[in-house]
Design a protein around this motif. Structure first.
Motif, PDB file in Angstrom:
ATOM      1  N   UNK A   1      35.277 -58.979   1.258  1.00  0.00           N
ATOM      2  CA  UNK A   1      34.577 -58.578   2.479  1.00  0.00           C
ATOM      3  C   UNK A   1      35.617 -58.245   3.542  1.00  0.00           C
ATOM      4  N   UNK A   2      35.570 -57.028   4.073  1.00  0.00           N
ATOM      5  CA  UNK A   2      36.565 -56.718   5.107  1.00  0.00           C
ATOM      6  C   UNK A   2      36.105 -55.653   6.093  1.00  0.00           C
ATOM      7  N   UNK A   3      36.842 -55.603   7.161  1.00  0.00           N
ATOM      8  CA  UNK A   3      36.642 -54.626   8.218  1.00  0.00           C
ATOM      9  C   UNK A   3      37.941 -53.829   8.342  1.00  0.00           C
ATOM     10  N   UNK A   4      37.854 -52.548   8.692  1.00  0.00           N
ATOM     11  CA  UNK A   4      39.053 -51.720   8.848  1.00  0.00           C
ATOM     12  C   UNK A   4      39.079 -51.139  10.251  1.00  0.00           C
ATOM     13  N   UNK A   5      40.221 -51.282  10.905  1.00  0.00           N
ATOM     14  CA  UNK A   5      40.348 -50.766  12.271  1.00  0.00           C
ATOM     15  C   UNK A   5      41.678 -50.042  12.435  1.00  0.00           C
ATOM     16  N   UNK A   6      41.657 -49.047  13.310  1.00  0.00           N
ATOM     17  CA  UNK A   6      42.845 -48.258  13.563  1.00  0.00           C
ATOM     18  C   UNK A   6      43.095 -48.186  15.065  1.00  0.00           C
ATOM     19  N   UNK A   7      44.357 -48.133  15.445  1.00  0.00           N
ATOM     20  CA  UNK A   7      44.677 -47.916  16.850  1.00  0.00           C
ATOM     21  C   UNK A   7      45.914 -47.022  16.963  1.00  0.00           C
TER      22      UNK A   7
ATOM     23  N   UNK B   1      50.443 -44.791  15.317  1.00  0.00           N
ATOM     24  CA  UNK B   1      51.697 -44.309  15.909  1.00  0.00           C
ATOM     25  C   UNK B   1      52.900 -44.855  15.137  1.00  0.00           C
ATOM     26  N   UNK B   2      52.768 -46.076  14.656  1.00  0.00           N
ATOM     27  CA  UNK B   2      53.866 -46.716  13.907  1.00  0.00           C
ATOM     28  C   UNK B   2      53.773 -46.416  12.418  1.00  0.00           C
ATOM     29  N   UNK B   3      52.596 -45.920  12.003  1.00  0.00           N
ATOM     30  CA  UNK B   3      52.302 -45.733  10.572  1.00  0.00           C
ATOM     31  C   UNK B   3      52.469 -47.043   9.789  1.00  0.00           C
ATOM     32  N   UNK B   4      51.938 -48.115  10.369  1.00  0.00           N
ATOM     33  CA  UNK B   4      52.013 -49.422   9.705  1.00  0.00           C
ATOM     34  C   UNK B   4      50.610 -49.978   9.494  1.00  0.00           C
ATOM     35  N   UNK B   5      50.380 -50.509   8.294  1.00  0.00           N
ATOM     36  CA  UNK B   5      49.079 -51.091   7.954  1.00  0.00           C
ATOM     37  C   UNK B   5      49.261 -52.574   7.642  1.00  0.00           C
ATOM     38  N   UNK B   6      48.378 -53.395   8.191  1.00  0.00           N
ATOM     39  CA  UNK B   6      48.466 -54.841   7.951  1.00  0.00           C
ATOM     40  C   UNK B   6      47.180 -55.388   7.360  1.00  0.00           C
ATOM     41  N   UNK B   7      47.357 -56.342   6.473  1.00  0.00           N
ATOM     42  CA  UNK B   7      46.274 -57.149   5.899  1.00  0.00           C
ATOM     43  C   UNK B   7      46.263 -58.442   6.693  1.00  0.00           C
ATOM     44  N   UNK B   8      45.218 -58.629   7.495  1.00  0.00           N
ATOM     45  CA  UNK B   8      45.136 -59.847   8.309  1.00  0.00           C
ATOM     46  C   UNK B   8      43.993 -60.720   7.795  1.00  0.00           C
ATOM     47  N   UNK B   9      44.317 -61.918   7.285  1.00  0.00           N
ATOM     48  CA  UNK B   9      43.255 -62.814   6.807  1.00  0.00           C
ATOM     49  C   UNK B   9      42.258 -63.117   7.921  1.00  0.00           C
ATOM     50  N   UNK B  10      40.992 -63.246   7.548  1.00  0.00           N
ATOM     51  CA  UNK B  10      39.926 -63.457   8.538  1.00  0.00           C
ATOM     52  C   UNK B  10      40.177 -64.687   9.399  1.00  0.00           C
TER      53      UNK B  10
ATOM     54  N   UNK C   1      40.852 -58.333   7.535  1.00  0.00           N
ATOM     55  CA  UNK C   1      40.773 -57.046   8.226  1.00  0.00           C
ATOM     56  C   UNK C   1      41.973 -56.205   7.805  1.00  0.00           C
ATOM     57  N   UNK C   2      41.755 -54.914   7.672  1.00  0.00           N
ATOM     58  CA  UNK C   2      42.859 -53.976   7.460  1.00  0.00           C
ATOM     59  C   UNK C   2      43.099 -53.269   8.788  1.00  0.00           C
ATOM     60  N   UNK C   3      44.309 -53.407   9.311  1.00  0.00           N
ATOM     61  CA  UNK C   3      44.623 -52.907  10.650  1.00  0.00           C
ATOM     62  C   UNK C   3      45.715 -51.845  10.556  1.00  0.00           C
ATOM     63  N   UNK C   4      45.398 -50.669  11.068  1.00  0.00           N
ATOM     64  CA  UNK C   4      46.337 -49.555  10.960  1.00  0.00           C
ATOM     65  C   UNK C   4      46.836 -49.143  12.340  1.00  0.00           C
ATOM     66  N   UNK C   5      48.135 -49.159  12.508  1.00  0.00           N
ATOM     67  CA  UNK C   5      48.758 -48.669  13.752  1.00  0.00           C
ATOM     68  C   UNK C   5      49.261 -47.261  13.484  1.00  0.00           C
TER      69      UNK C   5
END
Lengths: 201, 201
Positions: A96-102, A139-148, A133-137
């Protein structure tokens, strides 16, 4: 797969709206969402996992039933999601996850996580689901897996009004290196950190 | 919880449509769906399981953005679901099911199961998810828990054109006795037949 026609939805946006920041953010959000959808298609077609994006919740108010043609919804509104966007099954485990970008370079705005979604994540953890959550930056082109757990803890501080600093995400999450296929190989993180005995997330 | 406003959708049905059998069937279907939704609310509020109905898939074609009010969808169409309606997590296990109702007394029409949904069930089983159908015979007031394997096997015979006889469901499924709370206690079946070592479904 659920192929939600975002491009069709966004076409009629008036100019005044397109200048607003959150529309730009949403537009950029599309490409990360597309990468995740393609990742899930890869996992599905290779029989690795069955993970789908949920349909966009819509409150339907009025439907026309024209003769000799299919039902047409003529009045409806977007509703706030009460759960996360993605869910499915991997080796019997509930995912179960959410994906967000900034486009920001130092923090992830928390206003994109709603109270219902964070509560849902907490409920999933209590049922021993694998939630993150999958978090995408962009501008940095970096993606992180952040545990809930880390996301919920941060959200509790001020109920989501504060942005989550990148250093918090780096400290509590794991960077996902982009691949050719699949593009966002998040199941590798689950294999390594959840299913190989080191349940430390 | 996703509260899909079915009553609002059905109101504008012209009379000619309401006389058709499948509309009656759908109307009856609501009460069984409502019973399952209430069951899931019970499981959620008692921290027993987190199982949600997915939003109805809608293809959005046109959206208006009126000044000073929220976005209004003015043209959209119902889409066929590519997965089952219900999914979630119970004790770490992935749960996935479809619910169907019929007023018939000797068989469940298979036309309500689409090829995509049956394929999805097969994919879930391959990932060791717990997958099944809840089948309600409203005239008999009998509810059955049918493991996905039995449903898929029957569907393969003629790709879903044949009705599934009640005796097949009785032979391959388990009857669920209705409760006060929760109304359709399907997790009891999972406890007994899936999680207590007798993985014979």
């Amino acid at each position: 797969m659920v192929n939600y026609p975002h491009n069709l939805v966004r076409k009629p946006l008036p100019k005044v709206k397109q200048e607003k920041k959150h529309i730009n953010f949403a537009n950029r959000g599309m490409s990360f969402e597309a990468a995740i959808n393609r990742t899930n298609e890869y996992y599905l077609s290779h029989q690795i996992a069955v993970i789908h994006k949920k349909p966009t919740p819509v409150q339907i108010v009025k439907v026309d039933y024209p003769k000799r043609s299919r039902a047409k919804i003529v009045e409806a509104y977007f509703r706030q999601a009460s759960t996360t966007d993605y869910s499915g099954v991997y080796k019997g485990h509930y995912i179960d996850f959410e994906a967000k970008e900034t486009h920001q370079k130092t923090a992830m705005p928390m206003k994109n996580f709603h109270a219902h979604q964070v509560e849902h994540m907490d409920q999933v953890l209590k049922q021993n689901g694998i939630c993150f959550a999958l978090l995408y930056f962009s501008s940095l082109k970096e993606t992180y897996f952040l545990p809930a757990r880390a996301l919920i803890d941060f959200y509790q501080i001020d109920k989501g009004t504060k942005s989550m600093p990148l250093h918090y995400i780096r400290k509590n999450g794991i960077e996902i290196k982009e691949n050719a296929y699949p593009q966002v190989p998040y199941l590798d993180i689950i294999d390594y950190h959840f299913l190989n005995g080191s349940k430390n997330l």
